[in-house]
Design a protein around this motif. Sequence first.
Motif, PDB file in Angstrom:
ATOM      1  N   ASN A 107       1.751   0.543  -4.663  1.00  0.00           N
ATOM      2  CA  ASN A 107       1.080   1.849  -4.602  1.00  0.00           C
ATOM      3  C   ASN A 107       1.865   2.834  -3.728  1.00  0.00           C
ATOM      4  N   ASP A 108       1.770   4.100  -4.084  1.00  0.00           N
ATOM      5  CA  ASP A 108       2.262   5.158  -3.193  1.00  0.00           C
ATOM      6  C   ASP A 108       1.511   6.445  -3.503  1.00  0.00           C
ATOM      7  N   ALA A 109       1.235   7.212  -2.450  1.00  0.00           N
ATOM      8  CA  ALA A 109       0.469   8.443  -2.626  1.00  0.00           C
ATOM      9  C   ALA A 109       1.288   9.527  -3.315  1.00  0.00           C
ATOM     10  N   SER A 110       2.608   9.400  -3.253  1.00  0.00           N
ATOM     11  CA  SER A 110       3.462  10.442  -3.844  1.00  0.00           C
ATOM     12  C   SER A 110       3.847  10.040  -5.274  1.00  0.00           C
ATOM     13  N   ASP A 119       5.992  11.505  -7.288  1.00  0.00           N
ATOM     14  CA  ASP A 119       7.447  11.541  -7.490  1.00  0.00           C
ATOM     15  C   ASP A 119       8.106  10.263  -6.990  1.00  0.00           C
ATOM     16  N   ARG A 120       7.639   9.829  -5.846  1.00  0.00           N
ATOM     17  CA  ARG A 120       8.225   8.620  -5.275  1.00  0.00           C
ATOM     18  C   ARG A 120       7.856   7.370  -6.088  1.00  0.00           C
ATOM     19  N   CYS A 121       6.723   7.460  -6.817  1.00  0.00           N
ATOM     20  CA  CYS A 121       6.336   6.334  -7.678  1.00  0.00           C
ATOM     21  C   CYS A 121       7.371   6.117  -8.786  1.00  0.00           C
ATOM     22  N   LEU A 176       1.275  -3.061   4.718  1.00  0.00           N
ATOM     23  CA  LEU A 176       1.106  -1.625   4.989  1.00  0.00           C
ATOM     24  C   LEU A 176       2.322  -1.172   5.787  1.00  0.00           C
ATOM     25  N   ASP A 177       3.308  -0.674   5.066  1.00  0.00           N
ATOM     26  CA  ASP A 177       4.522  -0.117   5.699  1.00  0.00           C
ATOM     27  C   ASP A 177       4.229   1.380   5.832  1.00  0.00           C
ATOM     28  N   ALA A 178       3.579   1.711   6.924  1.00  0.00           N
ATOM     29  CA  ALA A 178       2.902   3.007   7.029  1.00  0.00           C
ATOM     30  C   ALA A 178       3.855   4.197   7.140  1.00  0.00           C
ATOM     31  N   GLY A 186      -4.115   7.377  -2.867  1.00  0.00           N
ATOM     32  CA  GLY A 186      -4.102   7.389  -1.412  1.00  0.00           C
ATOM     33  C   GLY A 186      -4.494   5.984  -0.979  1.00  0.00           C
ATOM     34  N   GLY A 187      -3.790   5.426  -0.020  1.00  0.00           N
ATOM     35  CA  GLY A 187      -4.096   4.060   0.411  1.00  0.00           C
ATOM     36  C   GLY A 187      -5.543   3.901   0.867  1.00  0.00           C
ATOM     37  N   GLU A 188      -6.129   5.000   1.330  1.00  0.00           N
ATOM     38  CA  GLU A 188      -7.502   4.972   1.847  1.00  0.00           C
ATOM     39  C   GLU A 188      -8.494   4.559   0.758  1.00  0.00           C
ATOM     40  N   GLU A 189      -8.104   4.751  -0.520  1.00  0.00           N
ATOM     41  CA  GLU A 189      -9.022   4.486  -1.639  1.00  0.00           C
ATOM     42  C   GLU A 189      -9.245   2.995  -1.884  1.00  0.00           C
ATOM     43  N   MET A 218       0.806  -1.228   0.000  1.00  0.00           N
ATOM     44  CA  MET A 218       0.000   0.000   0.000  1.00  0.00           C
ATOM     45  C   MET A 218       0.846   1.289   0.000  1.00  0.00           C
ATOM     46  N   CYS A 219       1.970   1.275   0.695  1.00  0.00           N
ATOM     47  CA  CYS A 219       2.861   2.454   0.727  1.00  0.00           C
ATOM     48  C   CYS A 219       4.229   1.951   0.310  1.00  0.00           C
ATOM     49  N   SER A 220       4.491   1.951  -0.986  1.00  0.00           N
ATOM     50  CA  SER A 220       5.572   1.104  -1.472  1.00  0.00           C
ATOM     51  C   SER A 220       6.886   1.824  -1.810  1.00  0.00           C
ATOM     52  N   ALA A 221       6.834   3.141  -2.056  1.00  0.00           N
ATOM     53  CA  ALA A 221       8.039   3.844  -2.532  1.00  0.00           C
ATOM     54  C   ALA A 221       9.146   3.855  -1.466  1.00  0.00           C
ATOM     55  N   PRO A 222      10.383   3.664  -1.866  1.00  0.00           N
ATOM     56  CA  PRO A 222      10.907   3.523  -3.231  1.00  0.00           C
ATOM     57  C   PRO A 222      10.915   2.098  -3.775  1.00  0.00           C
ATOM     58  N   GLY A 223      10.289   1.179  -3.088  1.00  0.00           N
ATOM     59  CA  GLY A 223      10.109  -0.146  -3.673  1.00  0.00           C
ATOM     60  C   GLY A 223      11.042  -1.227  -3.182  1.00  0.00           C
ATOM     61  N   GLY A 224      11.754  -0.990  -2.094  1.00  0.00           N
ATOM     62  CA  GLY A 224      12.667  -2.009  -1.558  1.00  0.00           C
ATOM     63  C   GLY A 224      11.896  -3.260  -1.137  1.00  0.00           C
ATOM     64  N   LYS A 225      10.863  -3.041  -0.339  1.00  0.00           N
ATOM     65  CA  LYS A 225      10.093  -4.189   0.143  1.00  0.00           C
ATOM     66  C   LYS A 225       9.278  -4.790  -0.993  1.00  0.00           C
ATOM     67  N   THR A 226       8.799  -3.932  -1.911  1.00  0.00           N
ATOM     68  CA  THR A 226       8.004  -4.425  -3.041  1.00  0.00           C
ATOM     69  C   THR A 226       8.820  -5.424  -3.861  1.00  0.00           C
TER      70      THR A 226
HETATM   71  C1  LIG Z   1       7.757   4.245   5.155  1.00  0.00           C
HETATM   72  S1  LIG Z   1       7.618   4.785   3.524  1.00  0.00           S
HETATM   73  C2  LIG Z   1       7.433   3.298   2.657  1.00  0.00           C
HETATM   74  C3  LIG Z   1       8.723   2.612   2.388  1.00  0.00           C
HETATM   75  C4  LIG Z   1       8.580   1.429   1.464  1.00  0.00           C
HETATM   76  N1  LIG Z   1       7.627   0.482   1.955  1.00  0.00           N
HETATM   77  C5  LIG Z   1       9.885   0.741   1.213  1.00  0.00           C
HETATM   78  O1  LIG Z   1      10.140  -0.283   1.799  1.00  0.00           O
HETATM   79  O2  LIG Z   1      10.661   1.207   0.447  1.00  0.00           O
HETATM   80  C6  LIG Z   1       5.980   5.417   3.559  1.00  0.00           C
HETATM   81  C7  LIG Z   1       5.459   5.784   2.196  1.00  0.00           C
HETATM   82  O3  LIG Z   1       4.078   6.036   2.334  1.00  0.00           O
HETATM   83  C8  LIG Z   1       3.714   6.999   1.386  1.00  0.00           C
HETATM   84  N2  LIG Z   1       2.418   7.537   1.836  1.00  0.00           N
HETATM   85  C9  LIG Z   1       2.162   8.527   2.718  1.00  0.00           C
HETATM   86  N3  LIG Z   1       0.836   8.687   2.886  1.00  0.00           N
HETATM   87  C10 LIG Z   1       0.228   7.767   2.111  1.00  0.00           C
HETATM   88  C11 LIG Z   1      -1.134   7.423   1.856  1.00  0.00           C
HETATM   89  N4  LIG Z   1      -2.124   8.062   2.447  1.00  0.00           N
HETATM   90  N5  LIG Z   1      -1.381   6.423   1.001  1.00  0.00           N
HETATM   91  C12 LIG Z   1      -0.379   5.765   0.403  1.00  0.00           C
HETATM   92  N6  LIG Z   1       0.922   6.041   0.597  1.00  0.00           N
HETATM   93  C13 LIG Z   1       1.230   7.024   1.441  1.00  0.00           C
HETATM   94  C14 LIG Z   1       4.849   7.961   1.375  1.00  0.00           C
HETATM   95  O4  LIG Z   1       4.915   8.623   0.155  1.00  0.00           O
HETATM   96  C15 LIG Z   1       6.024   7.042   1.593  1.00  0.00           C
HETATM   97  O5  LIG Z   1       6.621   6.707   0.381  1.00  0.00           O
END
Ligand SMILES: C[S@@+](CC[C@H](N)C(=O)[O-])C[C@H]1O[C@@H](n2cnc3c(N)ncnc32)[C@H](O)[C@@H]1O
Length: 714
Positions: A384-387, A389-391, A429-431, A412-415, A360-368
């Motif tokens: 997925n990522d809300a940002s 640029d980070r995508c 969910l790596d929040a 947004g992950g909420e969607e 759900m919050c994947s950028a920059p994609g290490g865990k993905t």
């Molecule tokens: C802790 S980082 C994730 C790191 C990533 N899992 C990794 O291992 O590389 C949190 C990410 O959540 C994204 N983010 C923040 N709010 C979000 C939301 N409401 N929905 C989805 N992503 C969100 C941020 O842009 C950020 O990239």
Amino acid sequence: MFITRIFSARISNLVFLNFILIDSKRNDANLVSREMAIQKKKKVAAAAVAAPEDPKKAVKRPVEASAPTPKKKKKVVVKNGGDVSAKKKKVVKKVKKVTEEEEEPVEKEVSKLQLLDDDDEEGLDGLDFTQQEGSDDDDLRDDYSDDDDDDLPIEKKSAALDKKKEKILKEGEEELQLNIANQATFELPSVEEIENEMKSVPNLEIIKQRIADVIQVLGDFKNRRDPAKSRTQYVEVLKKDLCSQYGYNDYLMGKFMDLFPNGAELLEFLEANDNPRPVTIRANSLKVKRRDLAKNLINRGMNVDPAAEWTKVGLVVYDSQVPVGATPEYLAGHYMIQGLNSLLPVMALAPQPGDRVLDMCSAPGGKTSHIAALMKNSGTLFANDASFDRCRAIIGNLHRLGVNNAVVCNLGGEEFSKIKPNGFDRILLDAPCSGTGVIWKDQSVKTSKDSQDVQRRHTVQRQLILSALDSLDANSPNGGYLVYSTCSVLVEENEAVVNFLLERRHCELVPTGLAIGVDGYTRFRDYRFHPSLSMTKRYYPHVHNIDGFYVAKIKKLSNAKMSKQAVLEMEKEKASAKSQKKKQAAEEAEDSEEESGDEEKAQNGKANGKAEAGKKKNKKKGGDDSDDDEDVETAPMKNIGSGARANKKRRNQKKAAAKQAAVKEDDGFNTVGNVKRAKKPTQFKSKVPKRAAARTGAKSVKNRRKKMLAKQQP
Ligand SMILES: C[S@@+](CC[C@H](N)C(=O)[O-])C[C@H]1O[C@@H](n2cnc3c(N)ncnc32)[C@H](O)[C@@H]1O
């Protein structure tokens, strides 16, 4: 050659001298507590005396390890000039040097085993490449001891060095005594005094000493306290001093003091936040095996080792002659630079080939990319990522690492709960969080976090975790799992969020399956969490030498968007309604069967004619129950194919018979349906017809009235 060696030997000796001096300063500065001071002095002494014999220490602290012991021998060699025994010693030393070089891999093995050992961590922490260079110094010293003949100044320096060492030890002891003496008279300043002190340039040495003193007092409060001062006052002073010593704001320091009530542990944690973690990489199993990668990297001049026993893909990089993020192997996607902590949530998620997975919050994609590797590039992976640029970073990394089962989305992950409810087998969910577990990476965290910030994060985290759970399919054949993780150590962002989910949705915590970690809190200050929160795992930099981290694994139990309590109540209601319906249906069936039984009986009665009537007459005369049974036995229902229905019929008939028997016993009835009217009590009956009687009665009344009126008249 000879001159160069002597020259280099001198340099090495000066480096050594320098080290001792620096170390002595460090000793003076690092007297955090009395115990620590004692240990440090002991360490210096031990290093000076015993270290050269300890190959492990020689690798880790090469400068310390090459303490002056060989120099005494060296003196003998110089004095004896061309002595044969001295020549022998030379040869032995050279052989020793060669074997030491050969034994290097063994030392590596040792360091591998010691990876999570505290001492080793110190060695790895700094990734201080100059320490590795120190081992060259060792070699130089050896060379010098071999070849030095008559260099008296060096000899003097060596003697001076010994004296210096003795002096340091003596000073340390004196200082220790001084500290002990100081403790007895330690006076706690007021918070105002400390604040005033901070307005001018604070003396860090004084603050450090006061921190140590206050921690000691708090550790033995009853005996060491100033009776005029409360514990709160001591804690307040400690907090102020820690803030100025380590550069935190009051809020965050308060949070950490709550987390680590033990002063020594708190200091360890704060120190760890100021030191980097080891550089680690993850071998990308989509492209290469860890062993092969390690070989290739070693050939490139990188010093790598398996990172820990619990991971098959992690490698630790001790040092490198090339930038770790720019090797051909890196560019070819053979590895990803990742902290060891980031392997943990993916291991807990345990994605399977063919799964539908959401990060759900994947950028920059290490865990993905790690998830994709475990899925063997099969199934579907939503990154997925809300940002936006980070995508871009996700796309870059996934391309480089050869991931081809992923869909990158920018939402947004909420969607997700609305777009794809119950649509995934597993979700990570790596929040987004306060980052209080990775302060070494971003020191601004120390001052930028306040209660509002943490509250905001807590709110977003709760929304995301609800959405994540609602996007999971509880009926997934091998899944229905959510892993929640953060790089925060705050309870508000970890246990409190998971506990909120447990209250709102029908789900439960399951073991993470991770070999390391400290159990999550079930109670923390005012918080009271579900007992299963102990199944979640916490990680600390000073304990595990990885980033501060939190992992929880949750199993979704039903697709209903309601709490466990509500689901249970609903199920209860459903079950009771069902059983009531069944009961009603059974009763109705019973009634209808009874009626049909009566009809059949009547029919039987007609069909059996007189014989049946005769039997009934006999019954009336006092025929026993067995007769009834016989009736049942001979009833036409007996011939119905289903045994169960026949039995039911029989039971109903028995019941009917029992009713009849009861009716018989009742005084008011003698036969079924024939009510015997009770005799009315006999009444007086006049022989005079009623109307006539009424007339006569009336006349007589009239007459009597007339008579009475006449009497009354004068
Ligand atoms: C802790 S980082 C994730 C790191 C990533 N899992 C990794 O291992 O590389 C949190 C990410 O959540 C994204 N983010 C923040 N709010 C979000 C939301 N409401 N929905 C989805 N992503 C969100 C941020 O842009 C950020 O990239």
